[in-house]
Design an enzyme around this catalytic site. Structure first.
Site, PDB file in Angstrom:
ATOM      1  N   ASN A   9       1.165  -1.383  -0.128  1.00  0.00           N
ATOM      2  CA  ASN A   9      -0.372   0.416   0.379  1.00  0.00           C
ATOM      3  C   ASN A   9       0.897   1.490  -0.109  1.00  0.00           C
ATOM      4  OD1 ASN A   9      -1.857   1.980   0.793  1.00  0.00           O
ATOM      5  ND2 ASN A   9      -2.521   1.400   2.183  1.00  0.00           N
ATOM      6  N   LYS A  11       0.552   4.398  -0.193  1.00  0.00           N
ATOM      7  CA  LYS A  11      -0.600   5.434   0.040  1.00  0.00           C
ATOM      8  C   LYS A  11      -0.412   6.170  -0.757  1.00  0.00           C
ATOM      9  CE  LYS A  11      -0.075   3.171   4.338  1.00  0.00           C
ATOM     10  NZ  LYS A  11      -0.301   3.175   6.126  1.00  0.00           N
ATOM     11  N   HIS A  94      -9.779   1.141   4.682  1.00  0.00           N
ATOM     12  CA  HIS A  94      -7.950   1.437   5.432  1.00  0.00           C
ATOM     13  C   HIS A  94      -8.197   2.302   6.719  1.00  0.00           C
ATOM     14  CE1 HIS A  94      -4.265   2.854   6.578  1.00  0.00           C
ATOM     15  NE2 HIS A  94      -3.596   1.430   5.507  1.00  0.00           N
ATOM     16  N   GLU A  96      -6.891   4.995   7.985  1.00  0.00           N
ATOM     17  CA  GLU A  96      -6.135   6.204   7.539  1.00  0.00           C
ATOM     18  C   GLU A  96      -7.399   6.850   7.096  1.00  0.00           C
ATOM     19  OE1 GLU A  96      -2.722   5.228   4.866  1.00  0.00           O
ATOM     20  OE2 GLU A  96      -1.601   5.238   7.254  1.00  0.00           O
ATOM     21  N   GLU A 166      -5.672  -5.385  10.485  1.00  0.00           N
ATOM     22  CA  GLU A 166      -4.683  -3.273  10.841  1.00  0.00           C
ATOM     23  C   GLU A 166      -4.848  -3.420  11.954  1.00  0.00           C
ATOM     24  OE1 GLU A 166      -2.201  -2.720   6.827  1.00  0.00           O
ATOM     25  OE2 GLU A 166      -4.393  -1.377   6.951  1.00  0.00           O
ATOM     26  N   GLY A 172       2.439   2.280  10.878  1.00  0.00           N
ATOM     27  CA  GLY A 172       3.598   3.539  10.124  1.00  0.00           C
ATOM     28  C   GLY A 172       4.014   3.340  11.805  1.00  0.00           C
ATOM     29  N   SER A 212       3.229  -1.862  10.236  1.00  0.00           N
ATOM     30  CA  SER A 212       5.134  -2.060  10.026  1.00  0.00           C
ATOM     31  C   SER A 212       5.486  -3.562   9.671  1.00  0.00           C
ATOM     32  CB  SER A 212       5.580  -1.853  12.105  1.00  0.00           C
ATOM     33  OG  SER A 212       4.917  -0.521  12.110  1.00  0.00           O
TER      34      SER A 212
HETATM   35  P1  PGA Z   1       3.080   0.362   7.779  1.00  0.00           P
HETATM   36  O1  PGA Z   1       1.547   0.069   7.069  1.00  0.00           O
HETATM   37  O2  PGA Z   1       3.544  -1.087   7.355  1.00  0.00           O
HETATM   38  O3  PGA Z   1       3.646   1.288   7.280  1.00  0.00           O
HETATM   39  O4  PGA Z   1       3.243  -0.079   8.671  1.00  0.00           O
HETATM   40  C1  PGA Z   1       0.724  -0.982   6.710  1.00  0.00           C
HETATM   41  C2  PGA Z   1      -1.212  -0.310   5.860  1.00  0.00           C
HETATM   42  O5  PGA Z   1      -1.134   1.314   6.225  1.00  0.00           O
HETATM   43  O6  PGA Z   1      -1.279  -0.833   5.510  1.00  0.00           O
END
Ligand code: PGA
Length: 250
Positions: A9, A11, A94, A96, A166, A172, A212
């Site tokens: 992803n 983003k 997601h 976000e 997630e 992140g 992560s």
């Molecule tokens: P990340 O993000 O691997 O940077 O923690 C995962 C995601 O949001 O799909």
């Protein structure tokens, strides 16, 4: 046997040249793998990424979709547009989009059903906030997000659905869920699928872990019995680290 998925992803990252170089790097480094490989680039680059991925097993998806076919919806992108440029998958729900862009469960459900109705494969993301975990509400939150997200989705349509667990506190932040924590949540989700659909749907639906994931923790996470792959943010932005995760997936 469920085929493992490793999905990137991106983003709101990369520019055109970086995105195309990234997918070319993944393509070149992708040896024999048993994993299904997906990338989710930003909207403007989708067509270029699909073209750059051509001739490889890399599939391309979008990070969002809109629920109407066309018309006066300024700024939105339809399923027909996504399929027109070669997308096969879409991310829905997601964290976000839930927590930064304010999407509610009802909209997420409509997006899930719209994607499926129009022939896209949907990666439905669920996951609890840290305060919900600390208040022992993880299962209640996952139940609510699954019940809403999959309302009206038939058992047949579940063949085109992938779930991504997630935990929001792990996205992140560098704070990965331990393999045991991931397995516990995934086991709950598989049980949910069994009680709301069937043993067959539960057995065949892929449940990805996200939060992560990196090359050095991927093997242990994906090695858990109910973890069928990874949805990767930060570590999907470099071909080497994304390839490292694919290699760890087997
Ligand atoms: P990340 O993000 O691997 O940077 O923690 C995962 C995601 O949001 O799909």
């Amino acid at each position: 046997m469920r085929q493992v998925i490793v999905a990137g992803n991106w983003k709101m990252n990369t520019n055109k040249a970086e995105g195309e170089a990234l997918v070319s790097g993944i393509k070149e480094g992708l040896g024999e793998t048993s994993a299904e490989v997906l990338v989710f680039p930003p909207f403007p680059y989708l067509g270029g990424i699909v073209a750059a991925a051509e001739g490889s097993a890399i599939q391309t998806g979008s990070q969002d979709l809109y629920i109407e076919d066309n018309g006066a919806y300024t700024g939105e992108v339809s399923t027909a547009m996504l399929k027109d440029v070669g997308c096969t998958h879409v991310l829905v729900g997601h964290s976000e989009r839930r927590h930064v862009l304010g999407e509610c469960n009802k909209l997420i459900n409509t997006k899930t059903r719209k994607g499926l109705a129009d022939g896209l494969k949907v990666v439905l993301c669920v996951g609890e906030l840290i305060e919900e975990r600390q208040a022992w509400q993880m299962e209640a939150v996952l139940d609510e997000q699954m019940s809403w997200g999959l309302a009206g989705v038939t058992a047949d349509e579940m063949a085109s659905v992938v779930i991504a667990y997630e935990p929001v506190w792990a996205i992140g932040t560098g704070l990965t869920a331990t393999p045991d924590q991931a397995e516990e949540a995934h086991k709950y989700l598989r049980g949910w699928l069994e009680s709301h659909y069937s043993a067959d749907v539960a057995e065949n639906t892929r449940i990805l872990y996200g939060g992560s994931v990196k090359p050095d923790n991927a093997a242990e996470l994906i090695g858990q019995p109910n973890v069928d792959g990874a949805l990767v943010g930060g570590a999907s932005l470099k071909a080497d680290s994304f390839l490292g995760i694919i290699a760890a997936a087997g």
